[in-house]
Design a protein around this motif. Structure first.
Motif, PDB file in Angstrom:
ATOM      1  N   SER A   1       0.852  -1.185   0.000  1.00  0.00           N
ATOM      2  CA  SER A   1       0.000   0.000   0.000  1.00  0.00           C
ATOM      3  C   SER A   1       0.889   1.237   0.000  1.00  0.00           C
ATOM      4  N   ARG A   2       0.321   2.364  -0.313  1.00  0.00           N
ATOM      5  CA  ARG A   2       1.090   3.608  -0.265  1.00  0.00           C
ATOM      6  C   ARG A   2       1.559   3.904   1.150  1.00  0.00           C
ATOM      7  N   GLN A   3       0.743   3.562   2.117  1.00  0.00           N
ATOM      8  CA  GLN A   3       1.121   3.785   3.519  1.00  0.00           C
ATOM      9  C   GLN A   3       2.356   2.969   3.891  1.00  0.00           C
ATOM     10  N   GLU A   4       2.394   1.711   3.440  1.00  0.00           N
ATOM     11  CA  GLU A   4       3.556   0.861   3.728  1.00  0.00           C
ATOM     12  C   GLU A   4       4.817   1.429   3.095  1.00  0.00           C
TER      13      GLU A   4
ATOM     14  N   THR B   1       1.145  -1.308 -10.994  1.00  0.00           N
ATOM     15  CA  THR B   1       0.049  -0.764 -10.198  1.00  0.00           C
ATOM     16  C   THR B   1      -1.020  -1.835 -10.023  1.00  0.00           C
TER      17      THR B   1
ATOM     18  N   ARG C   1      -5.131  -1.203  -4.452  1.00  0.00           N
ATOM     19  CA  ARG C   1      -4.294  -1.774  -3.394  1.00  0.00           C
ATOM     20  C   ARG C   1      -2.937  -1.078  -3.275  1.00  0.00           C
ATOM     21  N   GLY C   2      -2.281  -0.803  -4.396  1.00  0.00           N
ATOM     22  CA  GLY C   2      -0.973  -0.176  -4.295  1.00  0.00           C
ATOM     23  C   GLY C   2      -0.055  -0.607  -5.415  1.00  0.00           C
ATOM     24  N   TYR C   3       1.184  -0.949  -5.050  1.00  0.00           N
ATOM     25  CA  TYR C   3       2.214  -1.282  -6.036  1.00  0.00           C
ATOM     26  C   TYR C   3       2.967  -2.550  -5.658  1.00  0.00           C
TER      27      TYR C   3
END
Length: 230
Positions: free
Chosen positions: A181-184, A217, A221-223
């Motif tokens: 995730s972007r947060q991670e 992408t 969910r994110g990357y």
């Protein structure tokens, strides 16, 4: 697949501990987990499987395993041309046993019983002297050279990354099957107070320098790291 509670842990060296003594193994893993990512298995068969499929920076292997001599695992690695640093644990403390182990490919020996401080110090030396701190990551036909902060194209051309781009790519490469995730990614590679859009910006920078498929992408969910082929 590794569960990631704290993405900053991905920047720590990954250690395989093969020790059949339940008490010693649990204590050693607990103590090492402060500074490393430790996977602990209790027999040679499981150890062989991990060494064949996992990506580790070093291994700590007990000499007397229930199903084999730990040196069999070392011989297997060296026969395959794998230079993974190996620290042997053993109650066999004679000079002949230690010499035999070193001759068969072990990098160092610690005899039981041992002080944890000694084990930790010897492990640090192994990691410092190995290529683990200079590791490269295959990304399809591309290669990320973490130490020099470069990405090498399939044709050998090297592309320089910034420190921030390199930090982001290193986190993604450390767990290639994980969707971050972007947060991670923000917590692991940047300052947690930065805005989430920072991740999208640096993903875009990396893609512009390399190829779009280097980072995938996953919608909603994110990357995750890709596997581009040229």
């Amino acid at each position: 697949m590794e569960t990631i509670d704290d993405p900053t842990r991905l920047l720590k060296a990954k250690i395989l501990l093969i020790e059949d003594d339940e008490r010693l193994g649990a204590i050693t893993k607990e103590l090492l987990d402060d500074d490393y990512r430790v996977t602990w298995v209790t027999d040679g068969t499981a150890g062989r499987s991990e060494l064949a499929t996992g990506s580790y920076d070093a291994a700590i292997i007990d000499r007397r395993l229930p199903d084999m001599d730990g040196l069999e695992l070392v011989r297997m690695l060296r026969a395959r041309g794998v230079s993974l640093p190996v620290l042997m644990l053993t109650a066999l403390s004679s000079v002949e046993d230690i010499v035999a182990g070193l001759d068969d490919g072990a990098n160092d020996y610690v005899t039981k019983p041992f002080q944890f401080a000694e084990l930790d110090a010897r492990l640090r030396v192994l990691l410092r002297g190995s290529t683990a701190n200079q590791r490269s990551y295959a990304i399809g036909d591309w290669t990320f050279l973490a130490e020099s902060e470069e990405v090498e194209r399939f044709d050998g051309t090297r592309i320089r990354l910034t420190a921030a781009e390199s930090a982001l790519l290193r986190v993604l490469c450390a767990s290639p099957e994980h969707v971050f995730s972007r947060q991670e990614l923000l917590a692991a590679a940047f300052h947690p107070d930065d805005v989430l859009g920072t991740i999208d910006t640096y993903v875009s920078y990396i893609r512009q320098k390399t190829t779009k498929g280097l980072i995938i992408t996953v919608r909603g969910r994110g990357y995750r790291i890709g596997a581009p082929e040229e």
